[in-house]
Design a protein around this motif. Structure first.
Motif, PDB file in Angstrom:
ATOM      1  N   THR A 181     -18.610  -3.227  -0.029  1.00  8.55           N
ATOM      2  CA  THR A 181     -17.964  -2.266  -0.919  1.00  8.55           C
ATOM      3  C   THR A 181     -17.977  -2.822  -2.340  1.00  8.55           C
ATOM      4  O   THR A 181     -18.606  -3.848  -2.618  1.00  8.55           O
ATOM      5  N   TYR A 182     -17.299  -2.137  -3.246  1.00  8.39           N
ATOM      6  CA  TYR A 182     -17.165  -2.599  -4.622  1.00  8.39           C
ATOM      7  C   TYR A 182     -15.700  -2.892  -4.921  1.00  8.39           C
ATOM      8  O   TYR A 182     -14.806  -2.195  -4.449  1.00  8.39           O
ATOM      9  N   ALA A 183     -15.461  -3.927  -5.704  1.00 14.06           N
ATOM     10  CA  ALA A 183     -14.099  -4.237  -6.136  1.00 14.06           C
ATOM     11  C   ALA A 183     -13.690  -3.265  -7.234  1.00 14.06           C
ATOM     12  O   ALA A 183     -14.516  -2.845  -8.041  1.00 14.06           O
ATOM     13  N   PRO A 184     -12.413  -2.911  -7.288  1.00 14.29           N
ATOM     14  CA  PRO A 184     -11.946  -2.079  -8.403  1.00 14.29           C
ATOM     15  C   PRO A 184     -11.912  -2.902  -9.682  1.00 14.29           C
ATOM     16  O   PRO A 184     -12.001  -4.132  -9.648  1.00 14.29           O
ATOM     17  N   LEU A 185     -11.775  -2.235 -10.805  1.00 15.12           N
ATOM     18  CA  LEU A 185     -11.648  -2.918 -12.087  1.00 15.12           C
ATOM     19  C   LEU A 185     -10.197  -2.981 -12.541  1.00 15.12           C
ATOM     20  O   LEU A 185      -9.902  -3.418 -13.642  1.00 15.12           O
ATOM     21  N   GLY A 186      -9.307  -2.556 -11.690  1.00 14.82           N
ATOM     22  CA  GLY A 186      -7.886  -2.564 -11.990  1.00 14.82           C
ATOM     23  C   GLY A 186      -7.176  -1.587 -11.073  1.00 14.82           C
ATOM     24  O   GLY A 186      -7.816  -0.802 -10.377  1.00 14.82           O
ATOM     25  N   LEU A 187      -5.852  -1.637 -11.061  1.00 11.52           N
ATOM     26  CA  LEU A 187      -5.084  -0.698 -10.269  1.00 11.52           C
ATOM     27  C   LEU A 187      -4.924   0.617 -11.025  1.00 11.52           C
ATOM     28  O   LEU A 187      -5.221   0.711 -12.217  1.00 11.52           O
ATOM     29  N   ARG A 188      -4.436   1.630 -10.325  1.00 17.98           N
ATOM     30  CA  ARG A 188      -4.128   2.893 -10.985  1.00 17.98           C
ATOM     31  C   ARG A 188      -3.158   2.650 -12.140  1.00 17.98           C
ATOM     32  O   ARG A 188      -2.335   1.733 -12.100  1.00 17.98           O
ATOM     33  N   ASP A 189      -3.242   3.497 -13.163  1.00 14.35           N
ATOM     34  CA  ASP A 189      -2.331   3.358 -14.301  1.00 14.35           C
ATOM     35  C   ASP A 189      -0.882   3.552 -13.887  1.00 14.35           C
ATOM     36  O   ASP A 189       0.030   3.116 -14.589  1.00 14.35           O
ATOM     37  N   THR A 190      -0.667   4.221 -12.755  1.00 13.41           N
ATOM     38  CA  THR A 190       0.700   4.502 -12.294  1.00 13.41           C
ATOM     39  C   THR A 190       1.250   3.404 -11.387  1.00 13.41           C
ATOM     40  O   THR A 190       2.369   3.528 -10.902  1.00 13.41           O
ATOM     41  N   GLU A 191       0.475   2.329 -11.150  1.00 17.36           N
ATOM     42  CA  GLU A 191       0.920   1.261 -10.264  1.00 17.36           C
ATOM     43  C   GLU A 191       0.879  -0.080 -10.978  1.00 17.36           C
ATOM     44  O   GLU A 191       0.047  -0.309 -11.856  1.00 17.36           O
ATOM     45  N   THR A 192       1.764  -0.965 -10.574  1.00 20.64           N
ATOM     46  CA  THR A 192       1.761  -2.327 -11.092  1.00 20.64           C
ATOM     47  C   THR A 192       1.638  -3.300  -9.924  1.00 20.64           C
ATOM     48  O   THR A 192       1.942  -2.965  -8.777  1.00 20.64           O
ATOM     49  N   CYS A 193       1.202  -4.502 -10.218  1.00  9.75           N
ATOM     50  CA  CYS A 193       1.030  -5.520  -9.181  1.00  9.75           C
ATOM     51  C   CYS A 193       2.366  -6.210  -8.908  1.00  9.75           C
ATOM     52  O   CYS A 193       3.081  -6.595  -9.828  1.00  9.75           O
ATOM     53  N   THR A 194       2.692  -6.362  -7.629  1.00 10.13           N
ATOM     54  CA  THR A 194       3.916  -7.086  -7.253  1.00 10.13           C
ATOM     55  C   THR A 194       3.609  -8.421  -6.588  1.00 10.13           C
ATOM     56  O   THR A 194       4.483  -9.284  -6.529  1.00 10.13           O
ATOM     57  N   SER A 195       2.384  -8.599  -6.089  1.00 12.49           N
ATOM     58  CA  SER A 195       2.036  -9.887  -5.482  1.00 12.49           C
ATOM     59  C   SER A 195       0.530 -10.077  -5.424  1.00 12.49           C
ATOM     60  O   SER A 195      -0.236  -9.111  -5.380  1.00 12.49           O
ATOM     61  N   LEU A 196       0.129 -11.333  -5.461  1.00 11.85           N
ATOM     62  CA  LEU A 196      -1.271 -11.734  -5.290  1.00 11.85           C
ATOM     63  C   LEU A 196      -1.387 -12.444  -3.955  1.00 11.85           C
ATOM     64  O   LEU A 196      -0.558 -13.300  -3.629  1.00 11.85           O
TER      65      LEU A 196
END
Length: 256
Positions: free
Chosen positions: A146-161
């Protein structure tokens, strides 16, 4: 050609999928693939891989799926699995299989091509793969592309790696609870073993800390503040070589 995250932002529709994707082609040479997004190959399973697999939606092959296989293998995208048709062109001796399964990741809109490798015994016929095993146990596995995204949706934030050592991949979890492959740009991979990969991962963690998880973009290289020594030290330590889910608080503590 240059681009920015702003150039790649699409109108968000909760009823549709989304993707940041640019296609690269050289028609005269038969080359087609991703211009920005890194390709991802998932060969080993894990609890996180299984979580990701469960949300995939099977679909008929589309033009993006064809970018993930050699030109000669494009017809095989349409062949059924041996489990569905023992006379499939991808079937081997009635029980073995080398088919492809095409699906879509509904969280990102990215295409997924899964290659099925199945034998009736532990031996690998040369017609499937050029190596053999000593086991008599049948082999039945799927490899995802598959392909990796270039970022999350503008409506979401990252909570953990997430460091997923079993599969060898990194993931992000959003405030919606959604699991994403770590955003990655073509030619700029993240890793723990090499200085380049560690440096890219350290920069990304620094970016998450500084933005409180809001900036997950890798659309274009940017100048950032120097990476905190604690982040680099952690990524070089044995502690980073185990599966773990690091919250934003954990990442902030590394950056102190």
């Amino acid at each position: 050609m240059t681009e920015s995250q702003h150039d790649l932002t699409l109108t968000y529709d909760p009823n549709k999928t989304w993707a940041h994707f640019l296609l690269y082609t050289e028609p005269e040479r038969g080359i087609i693939g991703a211009s920005l997004n890194a390709t991802v190959k998932i060969e080993r399973t894990s609890a996180y891989v299984q979580e990701w697999e469960q949300r995939l939606r099977r679909c008929t092959p589309n033009p993006l799926h064809t970018t993930m296989v050699d030109n000669k293998d494009i017809p095989a995208l349409f062949h059924p699995c041996v489990e569905e048709d023992k006379e499939s062109p991808s079937a081997v001796d009635g029980t073995g299989c080398t088919c492809y399964r095409t699906s879509l990741d509904p969280a990102t809109g990215m295409p997924v091509v899964s290659w099925h490798y199945r034998t009736s015994t532990g031996d690998s016929p040369a017609s499937i793969l050029p190596w053999k095993t000593d086991s008599d146990t049948p082999i039945d596995r799927w490899t995802h592309h598959t392909y990796a995204p270039l970022g999350l949706r503008d409506t979401e934030t990252c909570t953990s790696l997430i460091i997923d050592r079993r599969s060898g991949h990194f993931w992000l979890r959003s405030d919606h609870g959604t699991l994403y492959l770590l955003p990655e740009r073509n030619g700029h991979g993240h890793g723990l073993e090499g200085a380049s990969g560690r440096g890219a991962l350290a920069d990304f963690i620094q970016q998450l800390v500084e933005s409180e998880g809001q900036d997950t973009s890798v659309a274009a290289p940017r100048k950032r503040t120097p990476t905190a020594p604690g982040i680099e030290a952690f990524l070089q330590s044995p502690e980073a070589r185990r599966t773990q889910e690091l919250s934003l608080t954990d990442l902030r503590n590394l950056a102190v």
